[in-house]
Design an enzyme around this catalytic site. Sequence first.
Site, PDB file in Angstrom:
ATOM      1  N   TYR A   1       0.853  -1.205   0.000  1.00  0.00           N
ATOM      2  CA  TYR A   1       0.000   0.000   0.000  1.00  0.00           C
ATOM      3  C   TYR A   1       0.887   1.254   0.000  1.00  0.00           C
ATOM      4  O   TYR A   1       0.608   2.231  -0.700  1.00  0.00           O
ATOM      5  CB  TYR A   1      -0.924  -0.005   1.231  1.00  0.00           C
ATOM      6  CG  TYR A   1      -1.573   1.326   1.514  1.00  0.00           C
ATOM      7  CD1 TYR A   1      -2.604   1.819   0.716  1.00  0.00           C
ATOM      8  CD2 TYR A   1      -1.144   2.115   2.588  1.00  0.00           C
ATOM      9  CE1 TYR A   1      -3.189   3.051   0.969  1.00  0.00           C
ATOM     10  CE2 TYR A   1      -1.726   3.346   2.856  1.00  0.00           C
ATOM     11  CZ  TYR A   1      -2.740   3.814   2.035  1.00  0.00           C
ATOM     12  OH  TYR A   1      -3.312   5.042   2.287  1.00  0.00           O
TER      13      TYR A   1
ATOM     14  N   GLN B   1      -4.415  17.529   7.122  1.00  0.00           N
ATOM     15  CA  GLN B   1      -4.790  17.436   5.699  1.00  0.00           C
ATOM     16  C   GLN B   1      -6.255  17.053   5.580  1.00  0.00           C
ATOM     17  O   GLN B   1      -6.713  16.095   6.199  1.00  0.00           O
ATOM     18  CB  GLN B   1      -3.913  16.395   4.992  1.00  0.00           C
ATOM     19  CG  GLN B   1      -4.302  16.131   3.543  1.00  0.00           C
ATOM     20  CD  GLN B   1      -5.201  14.909   3.386  1.00  0.00           C
ATOM     21  OE1 GLN B   1      -5.086  13.967   4.175  1.00  0.00           O
ATOM     22  NE2 GLN B   1      -6.106  14.935   2.422  1.00  0.00           N
TER      23      GLN B   1
ATOM     24  N   THR C   1      -6.277  18.698   0.025  1.00  0.00           N
ATOM     25  CA  THR C   1      -5.828  17.879  -1.111  1.00  0.00           C
ATOM     26  C   THR C   1      -6.869  17.918  -2.218  1.00  0.00           C
ATOM     27  O   THR C   1      -8.046  17.611  -1.995  1.00  0.00           O
ATOM     28  CB  THR C   1      -5.555  16.434  -0.651  1.00  0.00           C
ATOM     29  OG1 THR C   1      -4.510  16.486   0.315  1.00  0.00           O
ATOM     30  CG2 THR C   1      -5.119  15.550  -1.812  1.00  0.00           C
TER      31      THR C   1
ATOM     32  N   ARG D   1      -4.988   1.134  -7.243  1.00  0.00           N
ATOM     33  CA  ARG D   1      -3.705   0.462  -7.078  1.00  0.00           C
ATOM     34  C   ARG D   1      -3.982  -1.032  -7.143  1.00  0.00           C
ATOM     35  O   ARG D   1      -4.662  -1.579  -6.278  1.00  0.00           O
ATOM     36  CB  ARG D   1      -3.048   0.848  -5.745  1.00  0.00           C
ATOM     37  CG  ARG D   1      -2.411   2.231  -5.757  1.00  0.00           C
ATOM     38  CD  ARG D   1      -1.786   2.568  -4.429  1.00  0.00           C
ATOM     39  NE  ARG D   1      -2.742   2.462  -3.352  1.00  0.00           N
ATOM     40  CZ  ARG D   1      -3.570   3.433  -2.951  1.00  0.00           C
ATOM     41  NH1 ARG D   1      -3.519   4.607  -3.534  1.00  0.00           N
ATOM     42  NH2 ARG D   1      -4.417   3.231  -1.977  1.00  0.00           N
TER      43      ARG D   1
ATOM     44  N   LYS E   1      -2.877  21.187  -2.130  1.00  0.00           N
ATOM     45  CA  LYS E   1      -1.976  20.095  -2.522  1.00  0.00           C
ATOM     46  C   LYS E   1      -2.528  19.350  -3.737  1.00  0.00           C
ATOM     47  O   LYS E   1      -3.712  19.027  -3.781  1.00  0.00           O
ATOM     48  CB  LYS E   1      -1.839  19.134  -1.333  1.00  0.00           C
ATOM     49  CG  LYS E   1      -0.970  17.921  -1.589  1.00  0.00           C
ATOM     50  CD  LYS E   1      -0.683  17.205  -0.279  1.00  0.00           C
ATOM     51  CE  LYS E   1       0.133  15.948  -0.491  1.00  0.00           C
ATOM     52  NZ  LYS E   1      -0.677  14.840  -1.018  1.00  0.00           N
TER      53      LYS E   1
ATOM     54  N   ARG F   1       0.130   7.980  -7.325  1.00  0.00           N
ATOM     55  CA  ARG F   1      -0.937   7.100  -6.836  1.00  0.00           C
ATOM     56  C   ARG F   1      -2.296   7.466  -7.410  1.00  0.00           C
ATOM     57  O   ARG F   1      -3.283   6.819  -7.099  1.00  0.00           O
ATOM     58  CB  ARG F   1      -1.001   7.164  -5.299  1.00  0.00           C
ATOM     59  CG  ARG F   1       0.278   6.710  -4.635  1.00  0.00           C
ATOM     60  CD  ARG F   1       0.354   7.131  -3.179  1.00  0.00           C
ATOM     61  NE  ARG F   1      -0.510   6.370  -2.302  1.00  0.00           N
ATOM     62  CZ  ARG F   1      -0.208   5.180  -1.777  1.00  0.00           C
ATOM     63  NH1 ARG F   1       0.945   4.619  -2.070  1.00  0.00           N
ATOM     64  NH2 ARG F   1      -1.034   4.567  -0.964  1.00  0.00           N
TER      65      ARG F   1
HETATM   66  C1  LIG Z   1       0.957   5.320   1.614  1.00  0.00           C
HETATM   67  C2  LIG Z   1       0.579   6.699   1.153  1.00  0.00           C
HETATM   68  C3  LIG Z   1      -0.618   7.252   1.587  1.00  0.00           C
HETATM   69  C4  LIG Z   1      -0.969   8.537   1.190  1.00  0.00           C
HETATM   70  N1  LIG Z   1      -2.117   9.107   1.686  1.00  0.00           N
HETATM   71  C5  LIG Z   1      -2.367  10.410   1.421  1.00  0.00           C
HETATM   72  C6  LIG Z   1      -3.445  11.071   2.074  1.00  0.00           C
HETATM   73  O1  LIG Z   1      -4.133  10.494   2.885  1.00  0.00           O
HETATM   74  N2  LIG Z   1      -3.644  12.378   1.755  1.00  0.00           N
HETATM   75  C7  LIG Z   1      -2.868  13.060   0.858  1.00  0.00           C
HETATM   76  O2  LIG Z   1      -3.097  14.238   0.605  1.00  0.00           O
HETATM   77  N3  LIG Z   1      -1.841  12.450   0.244  1.00  0.00           N
HETATM   78  C8  LIG Z   1      -1.560  11.153   0.513  1.00  0.00           C
HETATM   79  N4  LIG Z   1      -0.473  10.562  -0.072  1.00  0.00           N
HETATM   80  C9  LIG Z   1       0.407  11.344  -0.956  1.00  0.00           C
HETATM   81  C10 LIG Z   1       1.519  12.031  -0.154  1.00  0.00           C
HETATM   82  O3  LIG Z   1       1.003  13.055   0.647  1.00  0.00           O
HETATM   83  C11 LIG Z   1       2.597  12.612  -1.066  1.00  0.00           C
HETATM   84  O4  LIG Z   1       1.991  13.452  -2.014  1.00  0.00           O
HETATM   85  C12 LIG Z   1       3.427  11.539  -1.777  1.00  0.00           C
HETATM   86  O5  LIG Z   1       3.690  10.473  -0.905  1.00  0.00           O
HETATM   87  C13 LIG Z   1       4.750  12.116  -2.259  1.00  0.00           C
HETATM   88  O6  LIG Z   1       5.488  11.148  -2.947  1.00  0.00           O
HETATM   89  P1  LIG Z   1       6.649  10.254  -2.261  1.00  0.00           P
HETATM   90  O7  LIG Z   1       5.943   9.179  -1.501  1.00  0.00           O
HETATM   91  O8  LIG Z   1       7.398   9.736  -3.434  1.00  0.00           O
HETATM   92  O9  LIG Z   1       7.461  11.156  -1.360  1.00  0.00           O
HETATM   93  C14 LIG Z   1      -0.117   9.272   0.303  1.00  0.00           C
HETATM   94  C15 LIG Z   1       1.068   8.680  -0.128  1.00  0.00           C
HETATM   95  C16 LIG Z   1       1.430   7.418   0.290  1.00  0.00           C
HETATM   96  C17 LIG Z   1       2.749   6.844  -0.178  1.00  0.00           C
END
Ligand SMILES: Cc1cc2nc3c(=O)[nH]c(=O)nc-3n(C[C@H](O)[C@H](O)[C@H](O)COP(=O)(O)O)c2cc1C
Length: 379
Positions: free
Chosen positions: A25, A128, A156, A165, A252, A279
Amino acid sequence: MPVVTCIEDLRELAKRRVARAIFEYVDCGSYAEQTLRANRADLEAIALRQRVGIDVDRRSMRTTMAGQEVAMPVALAPTGLTGLNWADGEMLAARAAERFGVPFTLSTMSICSIEDVAGAVTKPYWFQLYVMRDRGFAASLIERAKQAKCSALVLTLDLQIQGQRHRDLKNGLAVPPKLTLATAFDILRKPGWALNVLKGKRKSFGNLEGRIPDAKSLTTLSQWIAGQFDPTLSWKDVEWVKNLWGGKLVLKGILDAEDAKIAASSGADAIVVSNHGGRQLDSTISSIRALPEVVDAVGGRIEVWFDGGIRSGQDVLKALALGARATMIGRAFLYGLGAMGEAGVTRALEIIRNELDVSMALCGLRDVKDASRSILRAP
Ligand SMILES: Cc1cc2nc3c(=O)[nH]c(=O)nc-3n(C[C@H](O)[C@H](O)[C@H](O)COP(=O)(O)O)c2cc1C
């Protein structure tokens, strides 16, 4: 304990310790993962410019993000299910960030609640927000973040509908985690993770307690989540959130110059150039490729932050050189948390700080605030 020298070491340790469904995940991206890979590949393709003969004895990484002093231009990004990597993970990561002097952002989809985290730290953290179809609920989250004295709201915008995914579906990712025939083998091989997560204060979405109608009948996370996010989310709603919140606001998920211009006129304090860590929309461009056009489009009217693919201090420096004021890290700190809990988050931050510091020096840069394209080689 093996010697941990880089973020990849933490990733390997997390992979061995954390249940596969949770590790994947964190680690995976949406669909064919082209954008996930592009985030890394495009950062790797940028070359820093080595300089010599410049006195770099006194260096500074201090700066501000939305008016808040930070020890280095790196904040912990909001991530869902953090507390399933390590019991009470959000509280531990928030504490590690506070001790280090960088901001922590709690996701709406966290395991620990807004109030849990407020009780674990002494200084304000960031919250967030995902805007849900139920606007009354979104408003109540904003109110709770205010009560908890959060010092910025990160709204966001790039999850108005959820990307898929494949691994989450194949793994039957469930919240709270379930012991099924399919997962039993893996979980039994990870007893340390299982016992630790069992000890945690919570095993399901802390902020949504009482909102999930019948958790027991839900097989996968995606099924439930898909129905919650509001696909009508528009700039009018940004205004609504801004007025309700009344404090520092960060938008964001901006990846396009046109959107960046609208964001710059919205009265928000900062934007995060982000594709959600690869993602969401697959086959879109990497965040680092989008960064320069966004910086040009807003022309200094709003702070521009960056995330997506950062696994080292060198990556942070490249984003700053291309015009970001600061950065956020997602997986880099989650690998640390999954590997070693709070100490692992601290280790991830130390690794990135040390790499940033040495790289600045070798580029002839004394103050992180002076990073510019002049520290990059032309492609
Ligand atoms: C496991 C996971 C869960 C995430 N959940 C959220 C979330 O709940 N809210 C959000 O705004 N971004 C979420 N993101 C995106 C992150 O805030 C961020 O944009 C992203 O991880 C940046 O890329 P990096 O993992 O390569 O540093 C998530 C990312 C990951 C890896």
